[in-house]
Design a protein around this motif. Sequence first.
Motif, PDB file in Angstrom:
ATOM      1  N   ASP A 168      35.966  28.589  37.450  1.00  0.00           N
ATOM      2  CA  ASP A 168      35.623  27.362  38.174  1.00  0.00           C
ATOM      3  C   ASP A 168      34.914  27.610  39.495  1.00  0.00           C
ATOM      4  O   ASP A 168      34.066  26.810  39.905  1.00  0.00           O
ATOM      5  CB  ASP A 168      36.883  26.537  38.462  1.00  0.00           C
ATOM      6  N   THR A 169      35.259  28.711  40.194  1.00  0.00           N
ATOM      7  CA  THR A 169      34.751  28.912  41.555  1.00  0.00           C
ATOM      8  C   THR A 169      33.860  30.139  41.721  1.00  0.00           C
ATOM      9  O   THR A 169      33.167  30.253  42.727  1.00  0.00           O
ATOM     10  CB  THR A 169      35.926  29.068  42.544  1.00  0.00           C
TER      11      THR A 169
ATOM     12  N   ASN B 260      49.373  25.531  33.409  1.00  0.00           N
ATOM     13  CA  ASN B 260      47.946  25.756  33.150  1.00  0.00           C
ATOM     14  C   ASN B 260      47.707  26.760  32.036  1.00  0.00           C
ATOM     15  O   ASN B 260      46.569  26.951  31.612  1.00  0.00           O
ATOM     16  CB  ASN B 260      47.248  26.245  34.422  1.00  0.00           C
TER      17      ASN B 260
ATOM     18  N   CYS C 107      45.737  31.328  35.244  1.00  0.00           N
ATOM     19  CA  CYS C 107      45.248  30.645  36.449  1.00  0.00           C
ATOM     20  C   CYS C 107      44.153  31.455  37.130  1.00  0.00           C
ATOM     21  O   CYS C 107      43.158  30.897  37.608  1.00  0.00           O
ATOM     22  CB  CYS C 107      46.402  30.382  37.413  1.00  0.00           C
ATOM     23  N   ARG C 108      44.331  32.774  37.172  1.00  0.00           N
ATOM     24  CA  ARG C 108      43.299  33.624  37.781  1.00  0.00           C
ATOM     25  C   ARG C 108      41.979  33.526  37.015  1.00  0.00           C
ATOM     26  O   ARG C 108      40.915  33.398  37.618  1.00  0.00           O
ATOM     27  CB  ARG C 108      43.780  35.074  37.856  1.00  0.00           C
TER      28      ARG C 108
ATOM     29  N   ILE D 238      41.373  34.692  43.028  1.00  0.00           N
ATOM     30  CA  ILE D 238      42.599  34.389  43.756  1.00  0.00           C
ATOM     31  C   ILE D 238      43.000  35.712  44.408  1.00  0.00           C
ATOM     32  O   ILE D 238      42.967  36.756  43.743  1.00  0.00           O
ATOM     33  CB  ILE D 238      43.711  33.879  42.822  1.00  0.00           C
TER      34      ILE D 238
ATOM     35  N   GLN E  76      40.942  31.027  35.090  1.00  0.00           N
ATOM     36  CA  GLN E  76      40.369  29.689  35.249  1.00  0.00           C
ATOM     37  C   GLN E  76      39.779  29.501  36.646  1.00  0.00           C
ATOM     38  O   GLN E  76      38.713  28.914  36.805  1.00  0.00           O
ATOM     39  CB  GLN E  76      41.420  28.607  34.967  1.00  0.00           C
ATOM     40  N   TYR E  77      40.473  30.013  37.651  1.00  0.00           N
ATOM     41  CA  TYR E  77      39.979  29.912  39.029  1.00  0.00           C
ATOM     42  C   TYR E  77      38.638  30.641  39.169  1.00  0.00           C
ATOM     43  O   TYR E  77      37.688  30.123  39.763  1.00  0.00           O
ATOM     44  CB  TYR E  77      41.009  30.492  40.001  1.00  0.00           C
ATOM     45  N   ARG E  78      38.570  31.844  38.607  1.00  0.00           N
ATOM     46  CA  ARG E  78      37.318  32.618  38.641  1.00  0.00           C
ATOM     47  C   ARG E  78      36.204  31.851  37.932  1.00  0.00           C
ATOM     48  O   ARG E  78      35.080  31.759  38.438  1.00  0.00           O
ATOM     49  CB  ARG E  78      37.518  33.984  37.993  1.00  0.00           C
TER      50      ARG E  78
END
Length: 186
Positions: free
Chosen positions: A177-178, A128, A170-171, A182, A173-175
């Motif tokens: 997106d959501t 990612n 990843c952290r 994480i 992108q996760y933040r």
Amino acid sequence: DARHSLRMTEFKNSDGLTQAEADKRAWEYKNRGFNVLLSQYKNRYLFFDRDSQKRTYFGNHPNYDVFIKDTRTLVAAAHKHGLKFFIHLTATTVEKDIIDDHPDWAAIDITTGKSPINSYGSYMTCINSGVFMSEYLRRLERFVKESGVDGIMQDEIQFLDFNLCGCRSCRDQYRKDTGQEIPACI
């Protein structure tokens, strides 16, 4: 007969395979009825930049430039005998020195905060990570153009651990997106 359409073979190209030896091996496969060679093992990794490294899993794999040259030798032999030449490429497993040189490429275990050693005995990069994937695609494009391979069987394009990935990419992108984080490493 499907058994005679494809042969997965291990050319010892990093051990100094000559064009004559490659031609002989390709002719032997052609003579046995194969029409496609799928090479693997000592010529499947895009991320070796040094001539000598302390290697744990990958052994005597050539550096990136030699890898391209050696593969070109194998492709020329296959083509000379009317065979297609595909290569089994690994995407994300690398030796520790690659992670040491490029820590932002590492897949990170969310429970430890470290890049784990996977079941192959190597380390994982993060699929990612835009920084890693940009370099991967740059190397892949050069490899395909300069080696002349007819095709690629791409492997290891997944996380080989349940706790991946907690890298910065990843952290972020996760933040995005959501709207959540994480969990921090335990």
